[in-house]
Design an enzyme around this catalytic site. Structure first.
Site, PDB file in Angstrom:
ATOM      1  N   CYS A  96     -30.499 -15.611  23.683  1.00  0.00           N
ATOM      2  CA  CYS A  96     -30.238 -16.542  24.765  1.00  0.00           C
ATOM      3  C   CYS A  96     -29.009 -16.105  25.564  1.00  0.00           C
ATOM      4  O   CYS A  96     -28.007 -15.677  25.006  1.00  0.00           O
ATOM      5  CB  CYS A  96     -30.011 -17.987  24.317  1.00  0.00           C
ATOM      6  SG  CYS A  96     -31.425 -18.685  23.481  1.00  0.00           S
ATOM      7  N   ARG A 110     -30.795 -10.498  26.384  1.00  0.00           N
ATOM      8  CA  ARG A 110     -30.463 -11.361  25.249  1.00  0.00           C
ATOM      9  C   ARG A 110     -31.618 -12.285  24.857  1.00  0.00           C
ATOM     10  O   ARG A 110     -31.555 -12.964  23.837  1.00  0.00           O
ATOM     11  CB  ARG A 110     -29.242 -12.229  25.589  1.00  0.00           C
ATOM     12  CG  ARG A 110     -28.013 -11.425  25.919  1.00  0.00           C
ATOM     13  CD  ARG A 110     -26.877 -12.353  26.295  1.00  0.00           C
ATOM     14  NE  ARG A 110     -26.471 -13.151  25.168  1.00  0.00           N
ATOM     15  CZ  ARG A 110     -25.516 -12.818  24.309  1.00  0.00           C
ATOM     16  NH1 ARG A 110     -24.858 -11.700  24.484  1.00  0.00           N
ATOM     17  NH2 ARG A 110     -25.212 -13.593  23.301  1.00  0.00           N
ATOM     18  N   TRP A 123     -34.356 -17.147  24.139  1.00  0.00           N
ATOM     19  CA  TRP A 123     -35.082 -16.576  23.009  1.00  0.00           C
ATOM     20  C   TRP A 123     -35.382 -17.778  22.112  1.00  0.00           C
ATOM     21  O   TRP A 123     -34.476 -18.382  21.548  1.00  0.00           O
ATOM     22  CB  TRP A 123     -34.228 -15.547  22.268  1.00  0.00           C
ATOM     23  CG  TRP A 123     -34.961 -14.839  21.181  1.00  0.00           C
ATOM     24  CD1 TRP A 123     -35.734 -13.715  21.312  1.00  0.00           C
ATOM     25  CD2 TRP A 123     -34.978 -15.175  19.787  1.00  0.00           C
ATOM     26  NE1 TRP A 123     -36.238 -13.339  20.094  1.00  0.00           N
ATOM     27  CE2 TRP A 123     -35.800 -14.218  19.139  1.00  0.00           C
ATOM     28  CE3 TRP A 123     -34.411 -16.195  19.025  1.00  0.00           C
ATOM     29  CZ2 TRP A 123     -36.050 -14.246  17.773  1.00  0.00           C
ATOM     30  CZ3 TRP A 123     -34.656 -16.224  17.663  1.00  0.00           C
ATOM     31  CH2 TRP A 123     -35.463 -15.260  17.051  1.00  0.00           C
ATOM     32  N   ASN A 154     -26.789 -21.844  23.722  1.00  0.00           N
ATOM     33  CA  ASN A 154     -27.180 -20.682  22.924  1.00  0.00           C
ATOM     34  C   ASN A 154     -26.722 -20.953  21.497  1.00  0.00           C
ATOM     35  O   ASN A 154     -25.555 -21.235  21.273  1.00  0.00           O
ATOM     36  CB  ASN A 154     -26.483 -19.425  23.483  1.00  0.00           C
ATOM     37  CG  ASN A 154     -26.622 -18.231  22.572  1.00  0.00           C
ATOM     38  OD1 ASN A 154     -27.548 -18.147  21.772  1.00  0.00           O
ATOM     39  ND2 ASN A 154     -25.692 -17.294  22.691  1.00  0.00           N
ATOM     40  N   GLY A 155     -27.665 -20.904  20.545  1.00  0.00           N
ATOM     41  CA  GLY A 155     -27.301 -21.171  19.149  1.00  0.00           C
ATOM     42  C   GLY A 155     -28.327 -22.093  18.518  1.00  0.00           C
ATOM     43  O   GLY A 155     -29.426 -22.273  19.059  1.00  0.00           O
ATOM     44  N   GLU A 172     -34.662   4.744  10.506  1.00  0.00           N
ATOM     45  CA  GLU A 172     -34.341   4.426  11.898  1.00  0.00           C
ATOM     46  C   GLU A 172     -35.472   4.864  12.836  1.00  0.00           C
ATOM     47  O   GLU A 172     -35.828   4.138  13.770  1.00  0.00           O
ATOM     48  CB  GLU A 172     -33.003   5.081  12.266  1.00  0.00           C
ATOM     49  CG  GLU A 172     -32.563   4.943  13.705  1.00  0.00           C
ATOM     50  CD  GLU A 172     -32.428   3.501  14.189  1.00  0.00           C
ATOM     51  OE1 GLU A 172     -32.492   2.568  13.390  1.00  0.00           O
ATOM     52  OE2 GLU A 172     -32.286   3.323  15.420  1.00  0.00           O
ATOM     53  N   LYS A 186     -37.526   2.323  15.271  1.00  0.00           N
ATOM     54  CA  LYS A 186     -37.631   2.528  16.725  1.00  0.00           C
ATOM     55  C   LYS A 186     -39.088   2.451  17.161  1.00  0.00           C
ATOM     56  O   LYS A 186     -39.417   1.828  18.161  1.00  0.00           O
ATOM     57  CB  LYS A 186     -37.061   3.887  17.150  1.00  0.00           C
ATOM     58  CG  LYS A 186     -35.585   4.034  17.131  1.00  0.00           C
ATOM     59  CD  LYS A 186     -34.835   3.366  18.258  1.00  0.00           C
ATOM     60  CE  LYS A 186     -34.482   1.949  17.935  1.00  0.00           C
ATOM     61  NZ  LYS A 186     -33.386   1.670  17.088  1.00  0.00           N
ATOM     62  N   GLU A 241     -40.470  -1.250  16.871  1.00  0.00           N
ATOM     63  CA  GLU A 241     -39.970  -2.297  17.766  1.00  0.00           C
ATOM     64  C   GLU A 241     -40.369  -2.095  19.215  1.00  0.00           C
ATOM     65  O   GLU A 241     -40.547  -3.070  19.937  1.00  0.00           O
ATOM     66  CB  GLU A 241     -38.473  -2.560  17.597  1.00  0.00           C
ATOM     67  CG  GLU A 241     -37.549  -1.440  17.933  1.00  0.00           C
ATOM     68  CD  GLU A 241     -36.087  -1.811  17.712  1.00  0.00           C
ATOM     69  OE1 GLU A 241     -35.738  -2.989  17.637  1.00  0.00           O
ATOM     70  OE2 GLU A 241     -35.272  -0.875  17.631  1.00  0.00           O
ATOM     71  N   HIS A 287     -44.924   8.176  -5.059  1.00  0.00           N
ATOM     72  CA  HIS A 287     -44.934   6.961  -5.876  1.00  0.00           C
ATOM     73  C   HIS A 287     -45.682   5.808  -5.210  1.00  0.00           C
ATOM     74  O   HIS A 287     -45.531   4.667  -5.617  1.00  0.00           O
ATOM     75  CB  HIS A 287     -43.494   6.532  -6.193  1.00  0.00           C
ATOM     76  CG  HIS A 287     -42.749   7.558  -7.004  1.00  0.00           C
ATOM     77  ND1 HIS A 287     -43.055   7.841  -8.313  1.00  0.00           N
ATOM     78  CD2 HIS A 287     -41.753   8.399  -6.650  1.00  0.00           C
ATOM     79  CE1 HIS A 287     -42.250   8.798  -8.745  1.00  0.00           C
ATOM     80  NE2 HIS A 287     -41.454   9.151  -7.756  1.00  0.00           N
ATOM     81  N   LYS A 312     -31.549  -8.808  22.119  1.00  0.00           N
ATOM     82  CA  LYS A 312     -30.532  -7.793  21.842  1.00  0.00           C
ATOM     83  C   LYS A 312     -29.512  -8.258  20.822  1.00  0.00           C
ATOM     84  O   LYS A 312     -29.130  -7.514  19.936  1.00  0.00           O
ATOM     85  CB  LYS A 312     -29.817  -7.443  23.152  1.00  0.00           C
ATOM     86  CG  LYS A 312     -28.820  -6.310  23.032  1.00  0.00           C
ATOM     87  CD  LYS A 312     -29.511  -5.005  22.771  1.00  0.00           C
ATOM     88  CE  LYS A 312     -28.561  -3.877  22.533  1.00  0.00           C
ATOM     89  NZ  LYS A 312     -29.244  -2.716  21.930  1.00  0.00           N
TER      90      LYS A 312
HETATM   91  C1  AGP Z   1     -32.077  -2.169  16.881  1.00  0.00           C
HETATM   92  O1  AGP Z   1     -32.919  -1.336  17.600  1.00  0.00           O
HETATM   93  C2  AGP Z   1     -32.408  -3.553  16.798  1.00  0.00           C
HETATM   94  N1  AGP Z   1     -32.999  -4.137  17.890  1.00  0.00           N
HETATM   95  C3  AGP Z   1     -31.734  -4.417  15.774  1.00  0.00           C
HETATM   96  O2  AGP Z   1     -32.212  -4.019  14.548  1.00  0.00           O
HETATM   97  C4  AGP Z   1     -30.182  -4.434  15.730  1.00  0.00           C
HETATM   98  O3  AGP Z   1     -29.710  -3.204  15.322  1.00  0.00           O
HETATM   99  C5  AGP Z   1     -29.716  -5.551  14.777  1.00  0.00           C
HETATM  100  O4  AGP Z   1     -30.141  -6.782  15.282  1.00  0.00           O
HETATM  101  C6  AGP Z   1     -28.219  -5.547  14.577  1.00  0.00           C
HETATM  102  O5  AGP Z   1     -27.536  -5.794  15.761  1.00  0.00           O
HETATM  103  P1  AGP Z   1     -25.992  -5.519  15.903  1.00  0.00           P
HETATM  104  O6  AGP Z   1     -25.782  -4.054  15.711  1.00  0.00           O
HETATM  105  O7  AGP Z   1     -25.670  -5.963  17.289  1.00  0.00           O
HETATM  106  O8  AGP Z   1     -25.301  -6.315  14.853  1.00  0.00           O
END
Ligand code: AGP
Length: 612
Positions: A2, A27, A73, A99-100, A485, A489, A492, A508, A607
């Site tokens: 948000c 956001r 969001w 926001n929250g 990672e 990527k 997402e 395994h 984000k």
């Molecule tokens: C990363 O591509 C993500 N969208 C997500 O996993 C992010 O890294 C995670 O929410 C942590 O965010 P921060 O680094 O702002 O704490």
């Protein structure tokens, strides 16, 4: 999670709000809305992105010089027009953006319903604005006072801004565990969830603290008090952000720009902290707390998502170079596990945004237990950076693509410098090793640039696998977190199911998935355990899996076995992740573009995750 924006002054509020929402859209982008004051409060809200709201409000009378806006969001209630913010009080006198999460919203709502309140939406926000209305009207209180009393009854996290139809010159704002920044202009104020909407208007900002309430007036007056009614003297910071940092600068997507910025952002992270000539690695936070850090019992790294992956690399680095026990924790799990944390521990928080609710909560717990809290954060002035005892910024500049790229390499760069510095101070690495690593670190930006030059080849491979349903990422040692990672990527931004595994773990279980439909991306640049990775590749090939291997330049063995290879320059093994992650970022990016996905704003994500 948000975005809030608000304005009061003498300019037209509507364009300021709309541009602000565009800046904050990363956001959250389930719905957007604004409220302005044109002969009474007028609220406009729309499901979908800010562009939908813009089209919807195209012909509005935009003369109002006060207004609030929100991009959502969804937490409570579906992402639709009704649940979109701003929300109004029952008597229509107040509008509010939030926001929250208000955790006790259900009991508050039931109590308000008993008093005759009728709600239109399913949101916790509407409950809070009704509660404020109830207190304001019952006791005929000024808005600020009603807000103060209401917030003392609320459990949860909030950043809120309110407008009052009967007082068109003021905005009232408050925060707890969700960010809010006030931009100070000449008899005008800009409020926002982060500094990105403010940068084109002012460089004077105030970061509102937890449990503070601000009242800003278009005559230039501002008053900040705590929830306990104590008057505060705000500290005005100078914003260090350039408008270009918030533009795509010719790229189609922010993520693409951010991937390509990495030679510069990694160099910026090292600037002034690492000197080849004078042989030093100097991090302010490490120097200041050298004793506590070098004598610590163990390091606990707490983070989420991509930052957690960077933390895993930190574990390998600290164990190898500092010979220090390390635990890497999902912040969300650490918090609820009744963990054993002592005063001799150091908790390192990794966070791009510095606002992640799970990480913040874990840090608060660790702080209570007396551990030293060290923050590695990108966003200057963010909540985590203010909560920590010490820390270092990664200086990657605003990261706007929801999928983290340059922040990841910034975090890894910082952790590497920290490990080299502490290892040298503790005597766990020799002078010659120290010099070798420092020298090679300074080569990394140029080597990242070289990897980026293979983009066309990576794009070609992307085309070959873009229609697959699944993908497996394998890596060993330092490349295991890189495999995680890479898989994250892909998931997402392209919505392809992907999993990362330590290469040796494949046998395994995951090996059962391998057939000709399964692309397996193997990060095979290891010097140690190279033969083992070769064997893992053979095991995939024997089952007809397609192998895409990231190898070290000049590798002749794996290139013959793999279907596709991507070469990266040779480097010290401990520095490999900084190079090996780059092709994986590009691969995901191009696959997502080819699949027509919204790369910068993938579905369901936001984000900065400011809810637990
Ligand atoms: C990363 O591509 C993500 N969208 C997500 O996993 C992010 O890294 C995670 O929410 C942590 O965010 P921060 O680094 O702002 O704490």
């Amino acid at each position: 999670m948000c975005g809030i924006v608000a304005y009061v002054g003498s300019q037209q509020a509507y364009p300021i709000l709309l541009n602000g929402l565009k800046r904050l859209e990363y956001r959250g982008y389930d719905s957007a809305g604004i409220a302005i004051m044109n002969g009474g409060l007028k609220t406009f809200k729309k499901k979908g992105k800010v562009a939908e709201l813009e089209a919807f409000t195209e012909n509005i009378d935009d003369h109002s010089t006060i207004g609030i806006g929100h991009t959502r969001w969804a937490t409570h209630g579906a992402p639709d027009d009704i649940n979109a913010h701003p929300h109004s009080s029952g008597n229509g006198r107040l509008v509010m953006v939030h926001n929250g999460i208000i955790e006790n919203y259900d009991s508050l709502r039931r109590a308000l319903e008993r008093d005759g309140h009728v709600f239109k939406s399913e949101t916790d926000t509407e409950v809070l604005v009704h509660l404020i209305e109830e207190i304001q009207t019952q006791d005929e209180l000024p808005l600020e006072e009603a807000v103060r009393i209401a917030l003392s009854r609320v459990v949860g996290a909030y950043a809120i801004v309110l407008m009052d139809a009967e007082d068109p010159d003021i905005l009232v704002a408050a925060r707890k565990a969700s960010p809010l920044v006030i931009g100070v202009g000449e008899k005008e104020f800009f409020l926002a969830s982060d500094a990105t909407p403010l940068v084109e208007h002012t460089e004077k900002v105030i970061y509102l603290k937890d449990e503070e309430i601000a009242v800003v007036n278009r005559n230039g007056d501002m008053q900040i008090k705590t929830l306990n009614n104590q008057l505060q003297t705000p500290y005005i910071h100078k914003l260090d952000m350039k408008i270009e940092a918030l533009e795509k600068e010719g790229y189609d997507f922010f993520m693409h720009k951010e991937i390509h910025q990495q030679p510069v952002t990694i160099a910026d992270c090292m600037r002034g902290r690492l000197s080849l000539e004078e042989h030093y690695v100097r991090l302010g936070g490490v120097e200041e707390y050298e004793q506590r850090l070098t004598k610590a019992n163990r390091f606990i790294i707490a983070a989420c998502g991509t930052s957690w992956h960077a933390g895993l690399i930190g574990e390998y680095l600290f164990e190898e170079l500092v010979r220090m026990p390390v635990e890497v924790e999902y912040a969300s799990e650490l918090r609820y596990r009744n963990p054993i944390i002592t005063e001799e521990d150091v908790v390192i928080a990794l966070s791009q945004s510095g606002e992640t609710a799970d990480t913040l909560a874990a840090l608060e717990l660790a702080k209570e237990k007396g551990a030293l809290i060290y923050g590695i954060v990108n966003v200057v002035g963010s909540s985590i950076s203010r909560l920590t005892d010490a820390g270092s910024y990664i200086h990657a500049g605003p990261e706007i693509g929801v999928a983290s790229t340059k922040a990841f390499t910034g975090q890894v760069t910082l952790l590497t410098m920290m490990a080299i510095s502490l290892g040298y101070k503790r005597g766990t690495i020799s002078t010659s090793m120290f010099q070798r690593l420092v020298s090679e670190m300074s080569n990394i930006p140029a080597k990242v640039k070289k990897v980026l030059q293979f983009e066309d080849q990576i794009k070609y491979i992307a085309g070959e696998i873009k229609d697959r349903q699944h993908a497996l990422y394998l890596g060993r040692g330092y490349n295991f977190p890189v495999a995680l990672e890479g898989a994250l990527k892909l998931k997402e931004i392209s919505y392809i199911h992907a999993e990362g595994y330590p290469a040796a773990e494949m046998k395994h279980g995951p090996i059962a998935l391998i057939d000709e439909e399964m692309p397996v991306i193997v990060i095979a640049t290891n010097k140690s355990a190279y033969d083992k990775v070769v064997s893992n590749i053979q095991e995939v090939k024997a089952r007809k899996g397609m192998v895409i291997a990231v190898v070290t330049e000049g590798d002749k063995v794996i290139s013959k076995m793999a279907d596709y290879t991507i070469e990266i320059p040779d480097t010290e093994e401990v520095l490999t992740p900084l190079l090996s992650v780059i092709p994986l970022q590009l691969l995901s990016y191009h696959i997502a573009v080819m699949r027509g996905c919204d790369v910068d704003q993938p579905r369901n994500l936001a984000k900065s995750v400011t809810v637990e």
